[in-house]
Design a protein around this motif. Sequence first.
Motif: not given
Length: 291
Positions: A84-87, A99-102, A111-113, A158-163
Amino acid sequence: MRAQVPLTAIVPTVGREGMLADALASIAACDPRPAELLVVDQSGRGAGELAADGLDITVRVLAMAQHGISVALNAALREATHDRVLVTHDDCRVAQDWAGVAAELLHEDPDALWTGRVLPDVEPGRDPSLVPSTIDDPEPAVYAGVARVDVLYPANMAVGRAAVLDLGGFDERFTTAAEDNDLCLRWLMAGRTIRYEPRLTVWHRDWRSPQDLRALYRRYQLAQGALLAKHLRLGHAAGRRLALDTLVWSVRGTAHRWAHGRRIDETTASLTHIPLGLARNWRAMAPVRDD
């Protein structure tokens, strides 16, 4: 010791050391903090290391000789320790609870972006409308089922990088802009969901002169032309709708600008530079074959 959440915060930079230092300091001040802070440094002069000096948080710097925002983001997605990444960007500051909200949002819907508010960070007396790529909608929103390009704010996501990597990552043919529009369109066309949450907040610095802003919008429009070239050449209905919507947006926006004294806004140079970008990139945006 401050609590951490299992996220990687990603900050690409081309070498704006002062603003980058402020961006990293704001991430270091998050409570809780992201467990990893990853800077992709394309400056060629060690801007990431210089900006991180003295911070009370460990910053991992990935130096790259190759330039391009899509290249930087793809490298960060591959290198991130956490799925799980934040940009955010090097000319932004993040809220203390970013970061906490993300982490909360990605737990709610992994599964959402996710994207969020990008507020203008301006000095007194400056016009906040001249800060590009901002949004301050107070209501959450969910986007699914309709292909569009305008609901993802890349300085706050914020999103799952694998997705993202499974979708092919960011298209590296977009080197300066429109990589977010392209991912937004492909993500929604794949049946996935983009969610906007105003509690996820960053501030975008006001640092460009009028000349810089005009040049930025010209680059945006050239990249938008490349985006049209890509999706028209793919031949899908969303590409044709995008072309029509872009034409209507450009004509209306240009007419509005002329009626209000030719002010600088996101439609600046759209009637000239979008067609130019389309023509210049028609061949380069040929569909990629998967042999």
